[in-house]
Design a protein around this motif. Structure first.
Motif, PDB file in Angstrom:
ATOM      1  N   ASP A 102       1.786   5.714  48.225  1.00 34.03           N
ATOM      2  CA  ASP A 102       1.331   6.862  48.615  1.00 34.03           C
ATOM      3  C   ASP A 102      -0.097   6.965  49.177  1.00 34.03           C
ATOM      4  O   ASP A 102      -0.405   8.111  49.667  1.00 34.03           O
ATOM      5  N   GLY A 103      -0.777   5.777  49.045  1.00 29.03           N
ATOM      6  CA  GLY A 103      -2.077   5.823  49.518  1.00 29.03           C
ATOM      7  C   GLY A 103      -3.246   6.024  48.501  1.00 29.03           C
ATOM      8  O   GLY A 103      -4.522   5.855  48.775  1.00 29.03           O
ATOM      9  N   SER A 104      -2.727   6.610  47.384  1.00 27.37           N
ATOM     10  CA  SER A 104      -3.535   6.832  46.373  1.00 27.37           C
ATOM     11  C   SER A 104      -4.071   5.563  45.329  1.00 27.37           C
ATOM     12  O   SER A 104      -3.736   4.704  45.604  1.00 27.37           O
ATOM     13  N   ARG A 105      -4.785   5.899  44.519  1.00 28.41           N
ATOM     14  CA  ARG A 105      -5.461   5.161  43.338  1.00 28.41           C
ATOM     15  C   ARG A 105      -5.958   3.837  44.188  1.00 28.41           C
ATOM     16  O   ARG A 105      -5.686   2.654  43.563  1.00 28.41           O
ATOM     17  N   GLU A 106      -6.933   3.891  45.175  1.00 32.43           N
ATOM     18  CA  GLU A 106      -7.409   2.526  45.748  1.00 32.43           C
ATOM     19  C   GLU A 106      -8.361   2.056  45.031  1.00 32.43           C
ATOM     20  O   GLU A 106      -9.150   2.492  44.443  1.00 32.43           O
ATOM     21  N   ARG A 107      -8.206   0.632  45.105  1.00 28.94           N
ATOM     22  CA  ARG A 107      -9.410  -0.124  44.169  1.00 28.94           C
ATOM     23  C   ARG A 107      -9.543  -1.511  45.051  1.00 28.94           C
ATOM     24  O   ARG A 107      -8.632  -1.835  45.977  1.00 28.94           O
ATOM     25  N   ILE A 108     -10.595  -2.174  44.998  1.00 27.52           N
ATOM     26  CA  ILE A 108     -10.799  -3.439  45.564  1.00 27.52           C
ATOM     27  C   ILE A 108     -10.260  -4.500  44.610  1.00 27.52           C
ATOM     28  O   ILE A 108     -10.507  -4.520  43.547  1.00 27.52           O
ATOM     29  N   TYR A 109      -9.196  -5.076  44.857  1.00 29.15           N
ATOM     30  CA  TYR A 109      -8.559  -5.987  44.196  1.00 29.15           C
ATOM     31  C   TYR A 109      -9.421  -7.502  44.248  1.00 29.15           C
ATOM     32  O   TYR A 109      -9.324  -8.004  43.217  1.00 29.15           O
ATOM     33  N   ALA A 110      -9.852  -7.684  45.316  1.00 24.41           N
ATOM     34  CA  ALA A 110     -10.857  -9.036  45.171  1.00 24.41           C
ATOM     35  C   ALA A 110     -11.881  -8.847  46.457  1.00 24.41           C
ATOM     36  O   ALA A 110     -11.576  -7.992  47.356  1.00 24.41           O
ATOM     37  N   SER A 111     -13.086  -9.184  46.318  1.00 25.34           N
ATOM     38  CA  SER A 111     -14.261  -8.987  47.302  1.00 25.34           C
ATOM     39  C   SER A 111     -14.698 -10.626  47.667  1.00 25.34           C
ATOM     40  O   SER A 111     -14.496 -11.511  47.137  1.00 25.34           O
ATOM     41  N   GLY A 112     -15.677 -10.446  48.700  1.00 26.74           N
ATOM     42  CA  GLY A 112     -16.410 -11.463  49.024  1.00 26.74           C
ATOM     43  C   GLY A 112     -15.635 -12.510  49.996  1.00 26.74           C
ATOM     44  O   GLY A 112     -15.725 -13.629  50.199  1.00 26.74           O
ATOM     45  N   LEU A 113     -14.357 -11.780  50.527  1.00 25.38           N
ATOM     46  CA  LEU A 113     -13.335 -12.573  51.295  1.00 25.38           C
ATOM     47  C   LEU A 113     -13.645 -12.421  52.868  1.00 25.38           C
ATOM     48  O   LEU A 113     -13.565 -11.006  53.209  1.00 25.38           O
ATOM     49  N   ARG A 114     -14.413 -13.088  53.579  1.00 27.21           N
ATOM     50  CA  ARG A 114     -14.879 -12.770  54.816  1.00 27.21           C
ATOM     51  C   ARG A 114     -13.718 -12.196  55.999  1.00 27.21           C
ATOM     52  O   ARG A 114     -14.138 -11.066  56.303  1.00 27.21           O
ATOM     53  N   ASN A 115     -12.605 -12.901  55.757  1.00 24.69           N
ATOM     54  CA  ASN A 115     -11.660 -12.432  56.699  1.00 24.69           C
ATOM     55  C   ASN A 115     -10.318 -12.926  56.264  1.00 24.69           C
ATOM     56  O   ASN A 115      -9.725 -14.006  56.570  1.00 24.69           O
ATOM     57  N   PRO A 116      -9.796 -12.155  55.294  1.00 22.98           N
ATOM     58  CA  PRO A 116      -8.446 -12.730  54.629  1.00 22.98           C
ATOM     59  C   PRO A 116      -7.369 -12.154  55.352  1.00 22.98           C
ATOM     60  O   PRO A 116      -6.890 -11.172  54.978  1.00 22.98           O
TER      61      PRO A 116
END
Length: 201
Positions: A102-116
């Protein structure tokens, strides 16, 4: 077929139960869906704003769900080559985001990925993989693009380092505390090949 008036550079598509998702460059939309349906019409409901556009065609927003359909993963590329516009411009970018359907509970799953761009689940596992387009302007043979499994909460170096902990000399304000924990990808690919997808078989 999709006949919709409010698409803006759509890329990712996902059918989940009785819903069809379309990832615009600037938002995630959801439409009603019935099994066997071949046409989607009407106005989608926006359930999530996304950072718009991006450097050198980093406008794509791919989407994939986990096995039980409880979470959706969204790839968002960087707004720059190597953070040259400042990291404020990179908010929620160079990441794989994770949300509820439903679009809720956003979190960053992984970062530092320039263009995944491409994502996929390793068969028989709960391990997410992605293929990443890396940075430019360090030569014809740098930086390797790569294919890697994605660790939840993992940091993959961009923009401060590449392919693990190799500092990028283009970046003026280094963050050694981040570079020191950058994960090394599983498989290097030739530089500048810009792979856009992956498939397990």
């Amino acid at each position: 077929s999709i006949f919709l008036p409010d698409l803006d550079q759509p890329f990712g598509m996902l059918v989940l139960g009785d819903k069809s998702y379309v990832a615009n460059t600037n938002a995630l939309l959801v439409f009603p869906y019935k099994a066997g349906q071949t046409t989607i019409k009407g106005k989608g409901k926006k359930i999530l704003d996304l950072p718009e556009g991006g450097y050198n065609n980093h406008w794509t927003r791919n989407i994939i769900a986990n096995a039980d359909g409880s979470r959706i993963y969204i790839s968002v590329g960087s707004a720059s080559n190597a953070g040259e516009h400042g990291m404020k411009e990179e908010t929620r970018r160079a990441n794989i985001l994770e949300i509820n359907p439903d679009g809720s509970r956003e979190r960053i799953y992984a970062s530092g990925l320039r263009n995944p761009v491409g994502m996929g689940w390793a068969p028989g596992s709960q391990v997410l993989w992605t293929v990443v387009n890396e940075r430019d302007k360090l030569g014809d043979n740098l930086v390797p693009d790569y294919l890697t499994h994605v660790e939840p909460g993992g940091f993959y170096g961009w923009p401060y380092s590449y392919f693990g902990r190799h500092p990028d000399p283009q970046v003026k304000e280094q963050r050694p505390e981040l570079t020191g924990k950058a994960l090394t990808p599983d498989l290097s690919l030739p530089s500048h090949t810009a792979s856009l997808g992956l498939a397990f078989y």
